[in-house]
Design a protein around this motif. Structure first.
Motif, PDB file in Angstrom:
ATOM      1  N   ASN A 186       0.855  -1.183   0.000  1.00 21.87           N
ATOM      2  CA  ASN A 186       0.000   0.000   0.000  1.00 21.87           C
ATOM      3  C   ASN A 186       0.893   1.235   0.000  1.00 21.87           C
ATOM      4  O   ASN A 186       1.648   1.469   0.956  1.00 21.87           O
ATOM      5  N   LYS A 201       3.810   5.569 -10.640  1.00 20.20           N
ATOM      6  CA  LYS A 201       2.756   4.975 -11.470  1.00 20.20           C
ATOM      7  C   LYS A 201       3.342   4.053 -12.542  1.00 20.20           C
ATOM      8  O   LYS A 201       2.669   3.126 -13.017  1.00 20.20           O
ATOM      9  N   ASP A 260       3.514   0.851 -10.483  1.00 20.95           N
ATOM     10  CA  ASP A 260       2.166   0.390 -10.145  1.00 20.95           C
ATOM     11  C   ASP A 260       1.194   1.459 -10.616  1.00 20.95           C
ATOM     12  O   ASP A 260       1.139   2.550 -10.047  1.00 20.95           O
ATOM     13  N   GLU A 261       0.442   1.158 -11.659  1.00 13.46           N
ATOM     14  CA  GLU A 261      -0.439   2.176 -12.258  1.00 13.46           C
ATOM     15  C   GLU A 261      -1.524   2.666 -11.310  1.00 13.46           C
ATOM     16  O   GLU A 261      -2.108   3.729 -11.520  1.00 13.46           O
ATOM     17  N   ASP A 262      -1.795   1.899 -10.243  1.00 18.34           N
ATOM     18  CA  ASP A 262      -2.812   2.313  -9.263  1.00 18.34           C
ATOM     19  C   ASP A 262      -2.221   3.177  -8.147  1.00 18.34           C
ATOM     20  O   ASP A 262      -2.951   3.661  -7.276  1.00 18.34           O
ATOM     21  N   HIS A 265      -1.956   4.609  -3.635  1.00 17.33           N
ATOM     22  CA  HIS A 265      -3.260   4.048  -3.256  1.00 17.33           C
ATOM     23  C   HIS A 265      -4.017   4.976  -2.315  1.00 17.33           C
ATOM     24  O   HIS A 265      -5.239   4.910  -2.227  1.00 17.33           O
TER      25      HIS A 265
END
Length: 307
Positions: free
Chosen positions: A102, A213, A216-218, A221
């Motif tokens: 996270n 990004k 991790d494109e998300d 968080h």
């Protein structure tokens, strides 16, 4: 009354003395008429709740209690209930996903308590058995890295830092990459304190987000904006500007123990539809707590928890 609620009530005492004491002087068995409603609206405005929200609260009270004889306790309870309803439109819980990294980006104006907030959040997460890391991306102030390093040691978090004057985005990239490889649960990214009108620093924040990004494109968080509670309604400008740069997902309000403007929280939540995940009211590592609409609303108007 729980120890936490006692602390919260004490922290909000400067604000509740304006609202609660004002109500006690205003409503000694009298009718809720136009004059009383006008004075009550003034009390809300003095507590920095904001014009539009104060007006909607008064409209609600007028609808249910106008021209009825009321006591100060009745008005406090009604007021608390209306404010709680406004705040409860948002889910203020801070949710993390199990079994993945996270990434929590933390930003805000310099001096708002951002680094201290990260340290306290890291300590809380570590105490819950999480593997925690912090990325020291305020690389241009040596004192900032030293401060976050002390908090990492206190909280049990892994610290990722670069050389002096290192590119903040490169530090963020390293922290995310290594956190993914070693099974870290939560990575807090400490960004440089910046004013919303500092174009170069805001561009730096954009770059940090762009770089993480790519991994991790998300990510991130969570994007948390730390707000100094003493700022009052002026904090709305900060929220507005930071939302243009990053998708702010929630707020942390600090220094509530030093302000008579805690009512601003209500107006900001209503205006921007953003949750308040945590509130801070002290220097202790335990003085950052999850936000509760009910507790906050009751403490704001000077009520006890069990009423």
């Amino acid at each position: 009354m729980t120890g936490f609620f006692s602390k919260l009530k004490a922290a909000l005492s400067k604000t509740s003395s304006k609202i609660g004491s004002g109500i006690e002087h205003l409503f000694i068995k009298k009718k809720l008429d136009d004059s009383a409603l006008e004075e009550l609206e003034d009390l809300l405005l003095f507590a920095d709740i904001g014009t539009s929200v104060s007006s909607s609260i008064i409209t609600s009270l007028r609808k249910h209690k106008f021209d009825k004889e009321v006591t100060s306790e009745e008005i406090k309870n009604d007021l608390s209930g209306i404010i709680e309803e406004i705040l409860s439109q948002q889910d203020h819980s801070f949710k993390l996903e199990d079994g993945k990294l996270n990434i929590v980006l933390v930003c805000g104006v310099n001096g708002n308590g951002k680094t201290t907030t990260i340290g306290k959040m890291a300590a809380n997460s570590f105490a819950q058995g999480k593997k925690v890391a912090i990325a020291a991306c305020d690389t241009f102030r040596a004192a900032a890295v030293e401060q976050i390093e002390k908090w990492a040691q206190r909280s049990g978090a892994i610290l990722y830092k670069g050389e002096s004057k290192a590119d903040p985005a490169s530090v963020a990239h390293m922290a995310v990459t290594e956190s993914l490889s070693n099974g870290t649960d939560i990575l807090f990214i400490d960004t440089a304190g910046r004013l919303h009108n500092h174009k170069n620093l805001m561009e730096e924040l954009v770059k940090i987000i762009r770089v993480i990004k790519k991994i991790d494109e998300d990510a991130p968080h969570h994007s948390l904006l730390v707000i100094d509670g003493t700022t009052g309604q002026n904090a709305a400008i900060q929220v507005e500007q930071f939302k243009l740069i990053t998708n702010i997902s929630g707020l942390v309000i600090t220094k509530l123990d030093g302000t008579a403007k805690a009512g601003a929280v209500v107006g900001i939540v209503k205006r921007f539809a953003l949750p308040v995940h945590f509130i801070g009211f002290g220097e202790s590592i335990d003085d950052l707590k999850q936000f509760s609409p009910k507790d906050f609303s009751r403490a704001l108007v000077g009520l006890e928890m069990n009423q």
